[in-house]
Design a protein around this motif. Structure first.
Motif, short mmCIF file in Angstrom:
data_model
loop_
_atom_site.label_atom_id
_atom_site.label_comp_id
_atom_site.label_asym_id
_atom_site.label_seq_id
_atom_site.Cartn_x
_atom_site.Cartn_y
_atom_site.Cartn_z
N GLY A 204 10.68 -0.02 0.47
CA GLY A 204 9.93 -1.22 0.15
C GLY A 204 9.46 -1.19 -1.30
O GLY A 204 9.92 -0.38 -2.10
N TYR A 205 8.54 -2.09 -1.62
CA TYR A 205 8.02 -2.19 -2.99
C TYR A 205 7.04 -1.07 -3.30
O TYR A 205 6.22 -0.70 -2.44
CB TYR A 205 7.33 -3.52 -3.21
CG TYR A 205 8.27 -4.66 -3.47
CD1 TYR A 205 8.65 -4.99 -4.77
CD2 TYR A 205 8.79 -5.41 -2.42
CE1 TYR A 205 9.51 -6.04 -5.03
CE2 TYR A 205 9.67 -6.46 -2.66
CZ TYR A 205 10.03 -6.77 -3.96
OH TYR A 205 10.89 -7.79 -4.21
N VAL A 206 7.11 -0.55 -4.52
CA VAL A 206 6.13 0.41 -5.02
C VAL A 206 5.44 -0.23 -6.23
O VAL A 206 6.01 -0.25 -7.32
CB VAL A 206 6.77 1.76 -5.38
CG1 VAL A 206 5.74 2.69 -6.00
CG2 VAL A 206 7.40 2.40 -4.14
N PRO A 207 4.24 -0.77 -6.03
CA PRO A 207 3.51 -1.43 -7.12
C PRO A 207 2.66 -0.44 -7.91
O PRO A 207 2.63 0.76 -7.61
CB PRO A 207 2.63 -2.42 -6.36
CG PRO A 207 2.33 -1.71 -5.07
CD PRO A 207 3.55 -0.87 -4.74
N THR A 208 1.96 -0.93 -8.90
CA THR A 208 1.02 -0.11 -9.66
C THR A 208 -0.37 -0.23 -9.05
O THR A 208 -0.64 -1.07 -8.19
CB THR A 208 0.96 -0.58 -11.12
OG1 THR A 208 0.43 -1.93 -11.14
CG2 THR A 208 2.33 -0.55 -11.78
N ARG A 209 -1.27 0.60 -9.53
CA ARG A 209 -2.68 0.56 -9.10
C ARG A 209 -3.29 -0.82 -9.40
O ARG A 209 -3.98 -1.40 -8.56
CB ARG A 209 -3.46 1.65 -9.81
CG ARG A 209 -4.92 1.74 -9.40
CD ARG A 209 -5.66 2.79 -10.24
NE ARG A 209 -7.04 2.97 -9.76
CZ ARG A 209 -7.39 3.88 -8.86
NH1 ARG A 209 -6.48 4.70 -8.37
NH2 ARG A 209 -8.64 3.97 -8.47
N GLN A 210 -3.00 -1.34 -10.59
CA GLN A 210 -3.55 -2.64 -10.97
C GLN A 210 -3.02 -3.75 -10.07
O GLN A 210 -3.76 -4.65 -9.66
CB GLN A 210 -3.22 -2.95 -12.43
CG GLN A 210 -3.78 -4.29 -12.91
CD GLN A 210 -3.40 -4.61 -14.34
OE1 GLN A 210 -2.30 -4.27 -14.78
NE2 GLN A 210 -4.30 -5.23 -15.07
#
Length: 399
Positions: free
Chosen positions: A353-359
């Motif tokens: 799946g998606y791996v986003p950033t902390r922000q």
């Protein structure tokens, strides 16, 4: 003196022979209606034999698929290792949304896996690998780059909400990197093209290798059909083709797919026509690790593994791959901190799946939260994931 790199390559058609559902868009309920651009698996077998006669071998595949499903990879990779003796297997997908589903782990809206097609895909991969191994020969390596504006950031903040809309001020990676593998007689053996943009130009119910596949076909034709290409998809999780009117995205058709493909391939032709940087031979080597990514809320599924692989092909040229839809911020981080010597690649050896950033997790939006149900995850990832991933990437850079 380091031993030469050996390379064998082949291109094999993996277009479904009967109509199957396509993956990537929920509104396409039935099997595809036509084939606009055939799908191919481009297979590359790297080898190196050191002074003591020890052989190192790597199978690298770039296929016109949305991804290689993790469940499929878990079955397929051991078979390939056992049959051919590879030390490393990297199954990479261009991420076209106009090809079949290859995983049975996601919701029906992402496309239903067809078992007959999966058997066909495995058979074609084995056949193509056999063909590639028959062409193994020494190669040298060249590298060049140029900018190409196809993609745009698709996360736009408006009234405290993240919309999927063009954001010209958002991070984007417009660099096209070309890796040319040359035979000892000077002819071109293979051409790798690295770029970072979702192949989601069209959502027609038709099979298409999308702009990366069209570009690679055109590039191979430009080399007289003698060279085999490979498209290396970057960390394009939040990057989309720039098709927009009045601040809103729209989907194109075959014409737009071919326009973007021509734009990309013309960029590649300009790069290879100029003097390129010759890369010195290095030891062919690879490593991999599994990094557990925790979720924000406790669940029976305590975490999920992000598989990271590193492959060195020449001095100043390595690949880092991920089994996920990584957002562009991670790719830019890798390029900046490696001074361009490492190319980041998503959609390799599975899909979590998606791996986003902390922000992004704090902001919300599709990549951080909206996509979660489609991939069968219990909830968004914990914000600590970004620092964990960066530390793991740094470990590879320091080796």
């Amino acid at each position: 003196m380091k031993p030469l790199l050996l390379l064998g390559s082949a291109k094999i058609d993996i277009t479904p022979v009967h109509s199957v559902p396509l993956a990537g868009f929920a509104h396409r309920k039935n099997g595809f209606e036509s084939v606009v651009h055939p799908l191919y698996s481009r297979i590359h077998c790297f080898e190196q034999i050191d002074a003591e006669g020890k052989r190192m071998s790597v199978l690298f595949v770039s296929a016109d698929l949305i991804w290689w499903g993790t469940d499929f990879v878990e079955q397929l990779r051991p078979k390939l290792v056992k049959r051919f003796g590879f030390d490393t297997v990297l199954l990479h997908a261009t991420h076209t949304h106009s090809g079949p589903q290859t995983s049975g782990r996601f919701v029906e809206a992402l496309g239903m896996k067809d078992e007959a097609y999966m058997e066909f895909l495995e058979e074609r991969l084995v056949l193509g690998t056999e063909q590639a191994l028959r062409t193994v020969e020494p190669v040298t390596v060249q590298k060049g780059s140029e900018s190409c504006r196809i993609g745009v950031n698709r996360r736009l903040e408006s009234d405290g909400e993240i919309l999927m809309a063009p954001n010209e001020a958002g991070p984007v990676d417009q660099e096209v990197t070309v890796i040319q593998f040359l035979k000892l007689n000077g002819g071109t053996k293979s051409v790798f093209v690295h770029y970072t943009c979702h192949p989601t130009t069209t959502d027609d119910n038709a099979v298409s290798s999308e702009f990366p596949g069209y570009a690679m076909d055109r590039i191979e034709d430009g080399f007289g059909g003698e060279a085999v290409g490979a498209f290396l998809q970057g960390c394009c999780g939040d990057i989309r083709p720039y098709l927009a009117e009045e601040g809103q995205f729209y989907r194109g058709s075959r014409a737009e797919v071919e326009r973007f493909g021509k734009q990309l391939s013309d960029t590649v032709f300009r790069i290879v026509q100029r003097p390129m940087t010759e890369l010195a031979p290095s030891v062919l080597q690879s490593r991999s690790s599994a990094l557990e990514l925790p979720f924000q809320e406790p669940s029976p599924l305590t975490g999920i593994s992000l598989e990271i692989s590193w492959l060195q092909l020449a001095e100043g040229l390595s690949l880092i791959t991920f089994n996920a839809e990584m957002v562009v911020e991670y790719g830019l981080y890798i390029k900046e901190n490696s001074r361009g010597s490492i190319l980041p690649m998503a959609y390799t050896n599975g899909m979590i799946g998606y791996v986003p950033t902390r922000q992004q997790l704090a902001q919300g939006g599709y990549e951080a939260k909206g996509s979660v149900p489609f991939f069968g995850l219990p909830g968004p990832f914990d914000p600590s994931l970004e620092s964990r991933i960066r530390r793991e990437i740094q470990n590879y850079m320091m080796r």
